[in-house]
Write an enzyme that holds these catalytic residues in place. Sequence first.
Site, PDB file in Angstrom:
ATOM      1  CG  HIS A   1     -19.375  -1.152 -56.754  1.00 40.81           C
ATOM      2  ND1 HIS A   1     -19.763   0.079 -56.247  1.00 40.81           N
ATOM      3  CD2 HIS A   1     -19.141  -1.943 -55.683  1.00 40.81           C
ATOM      4  CE1 HIS A   1     -19.773   0.017 -54.922  1.00 40.81           C
ATOM      5  NE2 HIS A   1     -19.394  -1.196 -54.561  1.00 40.81           N
TER       6      HIS A   1
ATOM      7  CB  SER B   1     -18.427   8.634 -51.741  1.00 36.94           C
ATOM      8  OG  SER B   1     -18.839   7.457 -51.069  1.00 36.94           O
TER       9      SER B   1
END
Length: 244
Positions: A123, A192
């Site tokens: 990202h 995550s």
Amino acid sequence: MNHNIEQLKDIIKDSNKITFFTGAGVSVASGIPDFRSMGGLFDEISKEGYSPEYLLSTNYLQDSPEGFVEFYHKRLLLADKQPNLVHQWIAQLEHDKRSLGVITQNIDGLHADAGSSNVDELHGTLNRFYCIECNKVYSKAYVMAQDLRQCEACGSVIRPDIVLYGEILNEQTISNAIHKIREADTLFVLGSSLVVQPAAGLISYFEGQHLVIINRDPTPYDHLASLVINDDMVTVINEINHIT
């Protein structure tokens, strides 16, 4: 927990091509709350009556460039955050030639700050900024030190080199990440939830021996893992650090 730690130690000792896949939980110990966790950035922005998705979008950048710049200066530039034990452990394994590198969903740049050199930032990163007109590049340190809001070359808006809502992930970064996962004998998923797509879907490319997931909460991929540990990540790494 002790049995899990012993199993984790054995996996690490038997692994020579580890790939790390990290999410927001890795940076919690550095004082960066998970984006969507209670008290995280999402909650803080929402309290002010704004949509975080809009403020982090290409639409907002186009609609209100000055507002976008003000937003990221206020909310995203974190001067006092440093890598923690987990970042350092990951970097050390790469330095020791035990790891192929790290793939991260995080934009904080802390893996690079810790010394990891083979990092795929899915990202983007807050360590790098660029002008939307002339593409002149700036470091985060320089932007913060100068309180820089306009390009010094052309006067246009500078933005962080992150993937905004409305943008697609970088194809080369995705390709690099897939290669790392396919080549790994062990894949560590750290911090995550594995629900954000398309990033989480990269896990399906793993063909190695051990998938290890360390996260506070269950993930959709737990049933595929050799080992799942739902505990504080720093505590876990502290337990194993001395033999790795």
